[in-house]
Design a protein around this motif. Structure first.
Motif, short mmCIF file in Angstrom:
data_model
loop_
_atom_site.label_atom_id
_atom_site.label_comp_id
_atom_site.label_asym_id
_atom_site.label_seq_id
_atom_site.Cartn_x
_atom_site.Cartn_y
_atom_site.Cartn_z
N ILE A 84 0.84 -1.20 0.00
CA ILE A 84 0.00 0.00 0.00
C ILE A 84 0.88 1.25 0.00
CG2 ILE A 84 -1.77 1.28 1.28
CD1 ILE A 84 -2.57 -1.55 2.48
N GLY A 85 1.91 1.23 0.82
CA GLY A 85 2.81 2.38 0.90
C GLY A 85 3.46 2.70 -0.43
N LYS A 86 3.91 1.65 -1.13
CA LYS A 86 4.56 1.84 -2.44
C LYS A 86 3.56 2.44 -3.42
CE LYS A 86 8.28 1.74 -3.39
NZ LYS A 86 9.32 2.45 -3.41
N HIS A 87 2.33 1.93 -3.37
CA HIS A 87 1.27 2.45 -4.25
C HIS A 87 1.05 3.95 -4.02
CE1 HIS A 87 -2.42 2.48 -6.55
NE2 HIS A 87 -3.04 3.03 -5.52
N HIS A 88 1.26 4.38 -2.78
CA HIS A 88 1.07 5.80 -2.47
C HIS A 88 2.38 6.59 -2.60
CE1 HIS A 88 -3.15 5.91 -1.08
NE2 HIS A 88 -2.93 4.62 -0.88
N GLY A 89 3.38 5.97 -3.18
CA GLY A 89 4.62 6.70 -3.49
C GLY A 89 5.61 6.82 -2.34
N CYS A 90 5.46 6.00 -1.31
CA CYS A 90 6.40 6.06 -0.18
C CYS A 90 7.62 5.20 -0.42
CB CYS A 90 5.74 5.48 1.08
SG CYS A 90 4.56 6.54 1.83
N ARG A 91 8.70 5.58 0.25
CA ARG A 91 9.82 4.66 0.40
C ARG A 91 9.37 3.65 1.46
NH1 ARG A 91 15.21 3.96 0.58
NH2 ARG A 91 16.07 3.48 2.62
N THR A 92 9.64 2.35 1.26
CA THR A 92 9.11 1.35 2.19
C THR A 92 10.22 0.55 2.86
OG1 THR A 92 8.89 -0.23 0.37
CG2 THR A 92 6.94 1.04 0.93
N VAL A 93 10.05 0.36 4.16
CA VAL A 93 11.00 -0.41 4.96
C VAL A 93 10.23 -1.52 5.66
CG1 VAL A 93 12.63 -0.31 6.88
CG2 VAL A 93 12.46 1.62 5.30
N MET A 94 10.67 -2.74 5.50
CA MET A 94 9.95 -3.88 6.07
C MET A 94 10.82 -4.64 7.07
SD MET A 94 8.25 -7.06 4.03
CE MET A 94 7.86 -8.59 4.87
N ARG A 95 10.22 -4.91 8.23
CA ARG A 95 10.89 -5.73 9.24
C ARG A 95 10.64 -7.20 8.91
NH1 ARG A 95 9.09 -6.01 15.64
NH2 ARG A 95 10.33 -7.84 16.18
N ILE A 96 11.68 -8.00 8.95
CA ILE A 96 11.50 -9.44 8.77
C ILE A 96 11.77 -10.15 10.08
CG2 ILE A 96 11.93 -9.48 6.29
CD1 ILE A 96 14.79 -10.47 6.99
N ASP A 97 11.36 -11.43 10.15
CA ASP A 97 11.43 -12.16 11.41
C ASP A 97 12.51 -13.23 11.45
OD1 ASP A 97 10.23 -13.73 9.50
OD2 ASP A 97 8.66 -14.50 10.80
N GLU A 98 13.07 -13.58 10.27
CA GLU A 98 14.15 -14.58 10.27
C GLU A 98 15.16 -14.17 9.22
OE1 GLU A 98 13.32 -18.79 10.75
OE2 GLU A 98 11.19 -18.30 10.67
N ASP A 99 16.45 -14.37 9.51
CA ASP A 99 17.46 -13.78 8.62
C ASP A 99 17.51 -14.40 7.23
OD1 ASP A 99 18.59 -16.06 9.58
OD2 ASP A 99 20.45 -15.13 10.28
N TYR A 100 17.12 -15.68 7.09
CA TYR A 100 17.21 -16.26 5.74
C TYR A 100 16.27 -15.54 4.77
CZ TYR A 100 12.73 -18.73 6.11
OH TYR A 100 11.40 -19.03 6.21
N ARG A 101 15.24 -14.90 5.31
CA ARG A 101 14.28 -14.24 4.42
C ARG A 101 14.82 -12.96 3.80
NH1 ARG A 101 9.13 -16.12 7.88
NH2 ARG A 101 8.33 -17.56 6.34
N GLU A 102 15.90 -12.43 4.35
CA GLU A 102 16.46 -11.18 3.85
C GLU A 102 16.76 -11.27 2.34
OE1 GLU A 102 19.36 -9.61 6.48
OE2 GLU A 102 20.07 -8.13 5.03
N ASP A 103 17.45 -12.34 1.94
CA ASP A 103 17.82 -12.50 0.52
C ASP A 103 16.58 -12.63 -0.36
OD1 ASP A 103 20.44 -12.40 1.19
OD2 ASP A 103 20.70 -14.58 1.29
N ILE A 104 15.58 -13.37 0.14
CA ILE A 104 14.37 -13.60 -0.65
C ILE A 104 13.65 -12.28 -0.91
CG2 ILE A 104 12.12 -14.76 -0.70
CD1 ILE A 104 13.32 -16.97 1.03
N ASN B 11 14.07 -22.72 5.37
CA ASN B 11 15.05 -22.21 6.32
C ASN B 11 16.33 -21.81 5.60
OD1 ASN B 11 16.26 -24.64 5.77
ND2 ASN B 11 15.68 -25.59 7.70
N THR B 12 16.15 -21.43 4.33
CA THR B 12 17.28 -20.98 3.51
C THR B 12 16.82 -19.82 2.65
OG1 THR B 12 18.71 -21.58 1.66
CG2 THR B 12 16.66 -22.76 1.82
N GLY B 13 17.76 -18.98 2.26
CA GLY B 13 17.43 -17.88 1.36
C GLY B 13 17.47 -18.29 -0.11
N GLU B 14 17.84 -19.54 -0.37
CA GLU B 14 17.96 -20.01 -1.77
C GLU B 14 16.60 -20.37 -2.34
OE1 GLU B 14 21.54 -22.84 -2.28
OE2 GLU B 14 20.78 -23.13 -0.27
N ALA B 15 15.73 -19.39 -2.46
CA ALA B 15 14.36 -19.65 -2.89
C ALA B 15 14.30 -20.19 -4.32
CB ALA B 15 13.55 -18.37 -2.77
N ASP B 16 15.18 -19.72 -5.17
CA ASP B 16 15.19 -20.19 -6.56
C ASP B 16 15.46 -21.69 -6.67
OD1 ASP B 16 14.56 -17.99 -8.03
OD2 ASP B 16 16.63 -17.26 -8.13
#
Lengths: 227, 76
Positions: A84-104, B11-16
């Motif tokens: 929604i924020g992006k749609h309204h032209g904002c810069r968006t920052v998202m908190r994630i809960d597990e570090d592996y998700r950062e790359d995704i 549990n990995t970032g290797e989604a691809d």
């Protein structure tokens, strides 16, 4: 600048406080009534509601906001808020809960400009405190890459050598140096290292301990020196 | 014919790589990388409900990086 922050928990409230203290306009969005009241008592402007709903974000002034921080512990809410924020032209920052998700999210979530993982930042602080004064983590650049500042001690094997003579491991680079009590600058290869000098090194986690041994000195020597 | 949806927590970032290995499993029609509290949503079309165990327990859980799955069998 104007900011909308979703979530008035520990992360959201603290972020709001820092921004507000620096003179920015902040509106918090929180669905838990107890947290809403706590934030209001703390002097914050709070909209009570679900931050993943467009109507709620509109009443928080998303149209006029420069950036949106989706900082709840609920990933689904955070992502919807960023959409929604992006749609309204904002810069968006998202908190994630597990570090592996950062790359995704970096790779796939076009609606998210920046990812934050508060536990990682907390861990850097805790680690610095536990390691003591001779090595200080500045930032995790990637999962395996860290920027650290090390201080040359009396036990350092590099003490008295010039920078060009110092051999760091292959997966480490000296980026900057500060002579004792002076400000930090680019490394001059002819500079010799003395006690109290600070070195900023970019290093792989695997060689961090080796870098520490080379620049700071062996750990047992530090302990016996401080006894 | 049975249609199943499987929500996968990684549990990995290797989604691809995960998506590629999942799409190679027999019966898998499509795998999507998604935002939220699960990481991949899979749609599969199988001969019978007995094939669900083969796909999920033997196929998906054998892939490194799959932490948890929830399976939904379509009814209508």
């Amino acid at each position: 600048m104007r900011f909308v922050i979703i979530g008035a928990g520990r992360v959201g409230l603290r972020t709001a406080r820092v921004l507000q203290e620096e003179g920015h306009d902040v509106v918090l969005v929180e669905r838990n009534q107890g947290r809403v009241e706590r934030a209001r008592r703390g002097g914050f402007s709070v909209i009570e509601g679900d931050g993943s709903r467009e109507q709620v974000l509109e009443s928080a002034g998303i149209d006029r906001a420069d950036a949106l921080g989706a900082l709840t512990s609920d990933l689904n809410v955070n992502f919807a808020a960023c959409l929604i924020g992006k749609h309204h032209g904002c810069r968006t920052v998202m908190r994630i809960d597990e570090d592996y998700r950062e790359d995704i999210y970096r790779r796939y979530a076009e609606q998210v400009d920046e990812i934050v993982y508060p536990e990682r930042l907390g861990a850097i602080g805790a680690k610095n405190a536990m390691l003591g004064g001779d090595i200080r983590a500045i930032a995790d650049i990637a999962q395996n890459l860290q920027l650290v500042e090390l201080t040359v001690t009396a036990n350092s094997p590099t003490q008295g050598y010039t920078i060009s003579e110092v051999q760091l491991p292959a997966n480490a680079r000296l980026l900057a140096i500060a002579k004792r009590g002076e400000s930090i600058g680019l490394p001059d290869p002819d500079l010799s290292l003395e006690v109290g000098d600070r070195l900023v090194v970019l290093a792989d986690f695997d060689v961090l301990e080796d870098v520490r041994q080379i620049v700071v000195g062996p750990e047992d020597a530090i302990l016996s020196a401080s006894e | 014919m049975v249609t199943v949806y499987v929500m996968i927590k990684a549990n990995t970032g290797e989604a691809d790589r995960l998506r590629r290995e999942i799409e190679e499993l027999d019966g898998v029609d499509r795998a999507y990388i998604v935002a939220g509290d699960v990481d991949i949503v899979v749609r599969a079309r199988l001969e019978s409900t007995a094939d669900v165990k083969d796909l999920v327990a033997d196929g998906m859980h054998a892939i490194s990086g799959v932490a948890d799955t929830s399976t939904y069998i379509a009814m209508g």
